[in-house]
Design a protein around this motif. Structure first.
Motif, PDB file in Angstrom:
ATOM      1  N   GLN A 162       0.833  -1.205   0.000  1.00 12.32           N
ATOM      2  CA  GLN A 162       0.000   0.000   0.000  1.00 12.32           C
ATOM      3  C   GLN A 162       0.869   1.258   0.000  1.00 12.32           C
ATOM      4  O   GLN A 162       0.612   2.210  -0.742  1.00 12.32           O
ATOM      5  N   ALA A 163       1.911   1.246   0.824  1.00  6.95           N
ATOM      6  CA  ALA A 163       2.786   2.426   0.879  1.00  6.95           C
ATOM      7  C   ALA A 163       3.430   2.669  -0.491  1.00  6.95           C
ATOM      8  O   ALA A 163       3.556   3.812  -0.953  1.00  6.95           O
ATOM      9  N   GLN A 164       3.819   1.579  -1.165  1.00 11.47           N
ATOM     10  CA  GLN A 164       4.433   1.721  -2.494  1.00 11.47           C
ATOM     11  C   GLN A 164       3.424   2.263  -3.506  1.00 11.47           C
ATOM     12  O   GLN A 164       3.726   3.156  -4.302  1.00 11.47           O
ATOM     13  N   THR A 165       2.227   1.711  -3.463  1.00  5.17           N
ATOM     14  CA  THR A 165       1.198   2.151  -4.409  1.00  5.17           C
ATOM     15  C   THR A 165       0.865   3.623  -4.197  1.00  5.17           C
ATOM     16  O   THR A 165       0.760   4.398  -5.159  1.00  5.17           O
ATOM     17  N   LEU A 166       0.715   4.020  -2.919  1.00  5.06           N
ATOM     18  CA  LEU A 166       0.376   5.417  -2.644  1.00  5.06           C
ATOM     19  C   LEU A 166       1.505   6.354  -3.052  1.00  5.06           C
ATOM     20  O   LEU A 166       1.244   7.490  -3.468  1.00  5.06           O
ATOM     21  N   ALA A 167       2.745   5.894  -2.934  1.00  2.64           N
ATOM     22  CA  ALA A 167       3.865   6.737  -3.377  1.00  2.64           C
ATOM     23  C   ALA A 167       3.695   7.080  -4.856  1.00  2.64           C
ATOM     24  O   ALA A 167       3.952   8.218  -5.285  1.00  2.64           O
ATOM     25  N   ILE A 168       3.241   6.100  -5.639  1.00  3.73           N
ATOM     26  CA  ILE A 168       3.079   6.325  -7.088  1.00  3.73           C
ATOM     27  C   ILE A 168       1.815   7.131  -7.379  1.00  3.73           C
ATOM     28  O   ILE A 168       1.839   8.123  -8.111  1.00  3.73           O
ATOM     29  N   THR A 169       0.700   6.689  -6.792  1.00  3.68           N
ATOM     30  CA  THR A 169      -0.570   7.337  -7.154  1.00  3.68           C
ATOM     31  C   THR A 169      -0.655   8.764  -6.605  1.00  3.68           C
ATOM     32  O   THR A 169      -1.450   9.567  -7.091  1.00  3.68           O
ATOM     33  N   SER A 170       0.167   9.091  -5.589  1.00  4.22           N
ATOM     34  CA  SER A 170       0.175  10.457  -5.053  1.00  4.22           C
ATOM     35  C   SER A 170       1.067  11.392  -5.865  1.00  4.22           C
ATOM     36  O   SER A 170       1.056  12.614  -5.640  1.00  4.22           O
ATOM     37  N   LEU A 182       7.452   6.343  -8.448  1.00  6.04           N
ATOM     38  CA  LEU A 182       7.973   4.989  -8.671  1.00  6.04           C
ATOM     39  C   LEU A 182       9.304   4.810  -7.936  1.00  6.04           C
ATOM     40  O   LEU A 182       9.585   3.752  -7.368  1.00  6.04           O
ATOM     41  N   GLY A 183      10.105   5.869  -7.921  1.00  2.00           N
ATOM     42  CA  GLY A 183      11.390   5.786  -7.218  1.00  2.00           C
ATOM     43  C   GLY A 183      11.202   5.575  -5.720  1.00  2.00           C
ATOM     44  O   GLY A 183      11.912   4.785  -5.096  1.00  2.00           O
ATOM     45  N   ILE A 184      10.241   6.275  -5.145  1.00  2.00           N
ATOM     46  CA  ILE A 184       9.973   6.083  -3.707  1.00  2.00           C
ATOM     47  C   ILE A 184       9.452   4.669  -3.459  1.00  2.00           C
ATOM     48  O   ILE A 184       9.861   3.990  -2.505  1.00  2.00           O
ATOM     49  N   ALA A 185       8.559   4.220  -4.348  1.00  2.00           N
ATOM     50  CA  ALA A 185       8.025   2.859  -4.202  1.00  2.00           C
ATOM     51  C   ALA A 185       9.161   1.841  -4.213  1.00  2.00           C
ATOM     52  O   ALA A 185       9.188   0.902  -3.408  1.00  2.00           O
ATOM     53  N   ARG A 186      10.120   2.024  -5.111  1.00  2.00           N
ATOM     54  CA  ARG A 186      11.229   1.053  -5.194  1.00  2.00           C
ATOM     55  C   ARG A 186      12.109   1.126  -3.950  1.00  2.00           C
ATOM     56  O   ARG A 186      12.601   0.109  -3.475  1.00  2.00           O
ATOM     57  N   ARG A 187      12.294   2.315  -3.405  1.00  2.00           N
ATOM     58  CA  ARG A 187      13.114   2.430  -2.183  1.00  2.00           C
ATOM     59  C   ARG A 187      12.443   1.638  -1.046  1.00  2.00           C
ATOM     60  O   ARG A 187      13.106   0.906  -0.315  1.00  2.00           O
ATOM     61  N   ILE A 188      11.129   1.846  -0.908  1.00  4.20           N
ATOM     62  CA  ILE A 188      10.403   1.119   0.149  1.00  4.20           C
ATOM     63  C   ILE A 188      10.531  -0.380  -0.098  1.00  4.20           C
ATOM     64  O   ILE A 188      10.863  -1.163   0.807  1.00  4.20           O
ATOM     65  N   GLN A 226      19.221   2.346  -6.585  1.00  2.20           N
ATOM     66  CA  GLN A 226      18.280   1.281  -6.959  1.00  2.20           C
ATOM     67  C   GLN A 226      16.996   1.883  -7.530  1.00  2.20           C
ATOM     68  O   GLN A 226      16.415   1.346  -8.483  1.00  2.20           O
ATOM     69  N   ALA A 227      16.550   2.986  -6.950  1.00  6.33           N
ATOM     70  CA  ALA A 227      15.337   3.650  -7.444  1.00  6.33           C
ATOM     71  C   ALA A 227      15.552   4.140  -8.875  1.00  6.33           C
ATOM     72  O   ALA A 227      14.709   3.920  -9.756  1.00  6.33           O
ATOM     73  N   GLY A 228      16.687   4.778  -9.100  1.00  6.94           N
ATOM     74  CA  GLY A 228      16.966   5.307 -10.437  1.00  6.94           C
ATOM     75  C   GLY A 228      17.017   4.211 -11.488  1.00  6.94           C
ATOM     76  O   GLY A 228      16.523   4.375 -12.611  1.00  6.94           O
ATOM     77  N   LYS A 229      17.574   3.068 -11.107  1.00  7.79           N
ATOM     78  CA  LYS A 229      17.654   1.958 -12.064  1.00  7.79           C
ATOM     79  C   LYS A 229      16.271   1.433 -12.419  1.00  7.79           C
ATOM     80  O   LYS A 229      15.990   1.113 -13.575  1.00  7.79           O
ATOM     81  N   LEU A 230      15.403   1.337 -11.425  1.00  7.40           N
ATOM     82  CA  LEU A 230      14.072   0.801 -11.739  1.00  7.40           C
ATOM     83  C   LEU A 230      13.274   1.797 -12.579  1.00  7.40           C
ATOM     84  O   LEU A 230      12.604   1.411 -13.538  1.00  7.40           O
ATOM     85  N   VAL A 231      13.367   3.077 -12.221  1.00  8.43           N
ATOM     86  CA  VAL A 231      12.619   4.097 -12.965  1.00  8.43           C
ATOM     87  C   VAL A 231      13.022   4.065 -14.445  1.00  8.43           C
ATOM     88  O   VAL A 231      12.193   4.279 -15.334  1.00  8.43           O
TER      89      VAL A 231
END
Ligand code: ACO
Ligand code: HSE
Length: 388
Positions: free
Chosen positions: A202-210, A230-236, A276-281
């Protein structure tokens, strides 16, 4: 109706386009029913294969990728392929999944962004699905995979294996299609999503949808991309993929290079998570991430089927389960629960300080478990089904 062709005609938002991947093959499905009761008018399913299918089609292995993985199990990065194979040295000639005699198949998941239809794909009205893409489940993912098996002429997989979300599809194959799954190897996964996993999701999803750029899921084609979310979601997520012990011993409270946390600079572990966030994004679509996270949250092989013991106790194939000792996202108890419900065997425990990601990193231990499973699966015969 299915037709196997190369994946030239797939239109997909998520870069890079599958058209650029010369190894990708695809089938086209129409009017695909979903667990929700909705139907997808068209699903393009892309996949890769290695080795040759035997004349009686009894040597097919399905490798199931995890949340942000794809069909590129083995091989270099290249056109249409942003990363090198995610399970290096596991399949190929002379390897645990020996393509001299096994036919290895890997399918890009429904709802993802690596060539198989997902939220970034084009809907029948010519516009991206975006927020209109129907909710899908792990069962829907596997139902689509049954169509690939049908198209390839595979009645029963010799082995299905995968970790994490790939393990969810693997156990769903055993629970939902037992006669088509001669053996299953479920790694670092679970029979049902847990409250803890749903909470982190949920925290990951909200990071993206917010993220304002998410635009309610309709950012495709607008030029805006919810990269920050998406970067915040990947960090979490990445913190849940690794162990506290690893972070403490590897990074501790060290500052990153010459940065000073007392003066606004970053700690090394923050820099690592930024990386890691930058790579996923750079390689994944936020909408697909939200969609697949929701699919994982509803994973439950018992839904509508009875207790876990009823579902897995009657599975006639070889069910092998492996866990990582330091995994805090899919802890050992979840694997033990599967084994207890099946009523046979024991959990193969991998030792790693890396937590959940150990299923990707501990390739030597994984190779030994896969080799043992392949060898045991060769001796395992499904009971013959008697009609009537
Ligand atoms: C089945 C699947 O779905 S897998 C998904 C598809 N594949 C991938 O995601 C591959 C990308 N990598 C990952 O996801 C994971 O990192 C793993 C599990 C595959 C690899 O784990 P490890 O080998 O332990 O690598 P680790 O987590 O240490 O990351 C290494 C990276 O962090 C970087 N790094 C390490 N410390 C720092 C730091 N203090 N600051 C910034 N970057 C750092 C390294 O330079 C390295 O960068 P690179 O990957 O660009 O070369
Ligand atoms: N690193 C893996 C972990 C999820 O299990 C992924 O990104 O899919």
């Amino acid at each position: 109706m299915t037709a196997i062709h190369t994946a030239r005609s797939v239109t997909q938002w998520c870069a890079p386009p599958v058209d650029a991947n010369p190894d990708a093959r695809a089938i086209r499905l129409t009017d695909v029913p979903l667990e929700s009761g909705e139907r997808l008018p068209e699903v393009i399913v892309t996949f890769q294969t290695w080795g040759r299918l035997s004349a009686n089609a009894d040597n097919a292995v399905l490798v199931e990728h995890a949340l942000t993985g794809d069909s590129h199990v083995e091989g270099e990065a290249g056109p249409g392929q942003p990363t090198a194979g995610w399970w290096p040295d596991l399949s190929g000639p002379g390897r645990p999944l020996d393509t001299e005699d096994l036919y290895v198949v890997a399918i890009n998941v429904l709802g993802g962004c690596r060539g198989t239809t997902g939220p970034g794909s084009i809907a029948p009205d010519g516009k991206p699905w975006g927020s209109r893409f129907p909710r899908t489940t792990v069962r829907d993912q596997v139902a689509v995979e049954t169509a690939v098996a049908d198209a390839l002429g595979i009645d029963s997989w010799f082995l299905v294996l995968g970790g994490s979300m790939g393990g969810m599809r693997t156990i769903e194959w055993a629970a939902g299609h037992p006669q088509r799954t001669r053996a299953a190897l479920v790694i670092a996964s679970a029979a049902q999503a847990t409250g803890d996993q749903i909470a982190w999701g949920q925290a990951q999803t909200l990071a993206i949808t917010s993220d304002p750029a998410y635009a309610g899921g309709d950012y495709y084609g607008t030029g805006g991309i919810p990269s920050a979310g998406l970067g915040i979601a990947r960090r979490i997520a990445h913190a849940t993929y690794r162990s506290a012990d690893e972070f403490n011993t590897r990074f501790g409270a060290q500052p990153q290079d010459d940065e000073n946390p007392l003066d606004g600079g970053r700690f090394a572990v923050e820099s690592y998570l930024d990386h890691q966030a930058g790579k996923l994004v750079a390689r994944f679509d936020a909408g697909a991430y939200v969609h697949l996270t929701a699919a994982m949250a509803t994973h439950d092989v018992t839904r509508g089927r009875g207790s876990l013991a009823e579902v897995l106790g009657s599975y006639p194939g070889l069910l092998r389960v492996a866990a990582v000792d330091s995994d805090r996202l899919f802890p050992l108890a979840l694997s033990e629960e599967i084994v207890a419900a099946h009523g046979r065997g024991r959990v193969r425990l991998m030792r790693s300080r890396h937590g959940h990601d150990g299923f990707l990193i501990e390739t030597g231990q994984i190779a030994a478990i896969v080799s043992e499973t392949v060898s045991d699966a060769r001796r395992h015969r499904l009971p013959v089904q008697v009609a009537g």
